[in-house]
Scaffold this active site. Structure first.
Site, PDB file in Angstrom:
ATOM      1  N   GLY A 138       1.032  -1.207  -0.058  1.00  0.00           N
ATOM      2  CA  GLY A 138      -0.103   0.002  -0.094  1.00  0.00           C
ATOM      3  C   GLY A 138       0.798   1.414   0.147  1.00  0.00           C
ATOM      4  O   GLY A 138       1.857   1.300  -0.360  1.00  0.00           O
ATOM      5  N   GLU A 167      -2.800  -3.389  -6.108  1.00  0.00           N
ATOM      6  CA  GLU A 167      -4.338  -2.546  -6.418  1.00  0.00           C
ATOM      7  C   GLU A 167      -3.418  -1.311  -6.797  1.00  0.00           C
ATOM      8  O   GLU A 167      -3.975  -0.732  -7.705  1.00  0.00           O
ATOM      9  CB  GLU A 167      -5.146  -2.303  -5.174  1.00  0.00           C
ATOM     10  CG  GLU A 167      -6.344  -1.718  -5.319  1.00  0.00           C
ATOM     11  CD  GLU A 167      -7.236  -1.608  -4.318  1.00  0.00           C
ATOM     12  OE1 GLU A 167      -8.409  -1.224  -4.534  1.00  0.00           O
ATOM     13  OE2 GLU A 167      -6.512  -1.910  -3.020  1.00  0.00           O
TER      14      GLU A 167
END
Length: 441
Positions: A218, A241
């Site tokens: 992240g 992501e």
């Protein structure tokens, strides 16, 4: 007409583009850095044309727009956020915003089902058109390309500062209904500097990451510290992501080469990018970065196909049984689950995979009397109203600056002891007392 003539025929003034929006439209905006900032700063003016009853879904908004912060526009645009940032947190209290609880891999399908067959509209930002008539959705493919495939009306800003990208970001000029030419700088954030606490957490996590692992990482202080500690690793891959600056750093130093990945060998896979101008230049026209929709990239069943998949996420608080509260402080919504559960579960499906939750052992708060107070982020019980982002059934490793607690397959009694051992020493006796008092064993 040739492609240049088609392009010219679709150019609109800002007001002309916004006039395409009708009452009761179901609107989506591109995510994070790909938000069409000019369109969104002026979107509220559709109220003057009598437009009412539109729903707008956004994710990770970067600016605070008038239609978000001003209660006057609630009847025109109801905002539904997939992931809260500061603008949505601030406007939640005035009723302008509501959260859409979701997992990233299945969110679009569920949200479209809720549209009740209303007209879909996508507001997005594109890089300039090439000689073949193709633009790209640039820095986000979370749901944008899928919405176009579903027949959404596309209103795009075309900005020459946005990078050209590869994967599921290409869009042909014939698929765009209207475009507005803009020229602002790409929204960016500098890499977050980290503390000694983050560095220590990074060292523990680096010890868990084997050479040849594929990473999901992240953004923020702790992930940046983790990335720095991974620079001596070899043959790492990326299936994430969000593309971040720390990933570019690891590619440049040779730690990431994607050579041992099971899926898309030689390529870094992600859904969107948000970081510094340096990151955008690194991604621009770079075929080693492949953007995929969250429905695929975040699917636990896809993630689990990567060998030695390592998911690294953060949490606001963890209780003594392993429940991870990563998105709310009590009942106050702070962010969202996003891809945390997707990636954590997917990593544990992987052969040799690991899911890691990282957090500081304590946080300093200001009490009602204005006094500074240190509290433990490992707690016996979560506050009333707290949202569980990752079930204790799905937790694997928890890491603080005091060590690593491996919880997968462990009883509650074992979890209590392991988590207390990585809590701040000042709170360990109190946690043991509370565990006994509440019969947490």
């Amino acid at each position: 007409m040739n492609y240049k003539e088609i392009y010219k025929s679709k150019i609109r003034t800002l007001q002309g583009a916004l006039e395409l929006i009708k009452s009761n439209d179901f609107i989506f905006t591109a995510q994070a850095a790909s938000e069409p900032i000019t369109l969104l700063h002026n979107l509220h003016i559709i109220r003057e044309k009598g437009i009412r009853g539109c729903d707008l879904t956004n994710c990770f908004p970067v600016e605070n727009y008038e239609f978000i912060k001003n209660p006057l526009y609630k009847d025109t645009i109801c905002v539904n956020g997939w992931f809260y940032t500061a603008p949505l947190r601030k406007s939640h209290c005035n009723g302008n915003v509501s959260l859409v609880p979701q997992h990233a891999h299945s969110a679009l399908k569920k949200r479209i089902f809720a549209s009740e067959r209303r007209r879909l509209v996508l507001l997005c930002t594109c890089s300039p058109m090439d000689k073949h008539g193709f633009l790209t959705l640039s820095l986000s493919s979370v749901y944008e390309r899928e919405l176009i495939d579903m027949g959404a009306l596309v209103i795009a800003e075309v900005n020459s500062n946005f990078p050209r990208t590869f994967g599921d970001t290409t869009v042909h000029i014939s698929e765009i209904s209207a475009l507005v030419e803009t020229n602002y700088a790409v929204p960016s954030i500098p890499p977050a500097s980290y503390t000694e606490v983050d560095k220590k957490i990074g060292e523990y996590i680096a010890d868990l990451v084997e050479n040849g692992s594929t990473l999901q990482l992240g953004i923020g202080k702790t992930p940046n510290a983790v990335a720095n500690e991974l620079k001596n690793k070899k043959y790492l891959g990326i299936h994430t992501e969000m593309f971040t600056d720390s990933m570019a750093d690891l590619i440049e130093c040779g730690a990431i080469d994607n050579s041992m990945k099971s899926l898309y060998k030689g390529k870094s896979i992600g859904c969107f990018a948000f970081g510094s101008e340096r990151l955008y230049k690194f991604i621009d026209d770079n075929p080693s970065f492949i953007f995929k929709p969250a429905s695929w990239a975040n699917s636990p069943y896809v993630i689990g196909q990567n060998s030695k998949m390592v998911s690294i996420n953060t949490s606001l608080e963890v209780d003594l049984t392993g429940q991870c509260a990563s998105e709310s402080i009590g009942a106050m919504q702070y962010s969202c689950t996003g891809g945390q559960a997707d990636t954590a579960i997917g990593a544990q499906m992987s052969k040799g995979g690991k899911s890691i939750i990282a957090l500081h052992s304590t946080i300093e708060i200001t009490d009602n009397d204005g006094n500074k107070k240190l509290i433990s982020k490992i707690s016996p019980l979560l506050k009333e109203g707290t949202v569980i982002s990752l079930s204790r059934n799905d937790v694997d490793y928890v890491v603080t600056e005091y060590g690593v607690a491996w919880l997968r397959g462990r009883s509650v009694k074992e979890r209590v002891e392991r988590l207390i051992n990585i809590a701040h020493p000042s709170f360990r006796d109190e946690l043991r007392y509370d565990a006994k008092e509440h019969m947490i064993w």
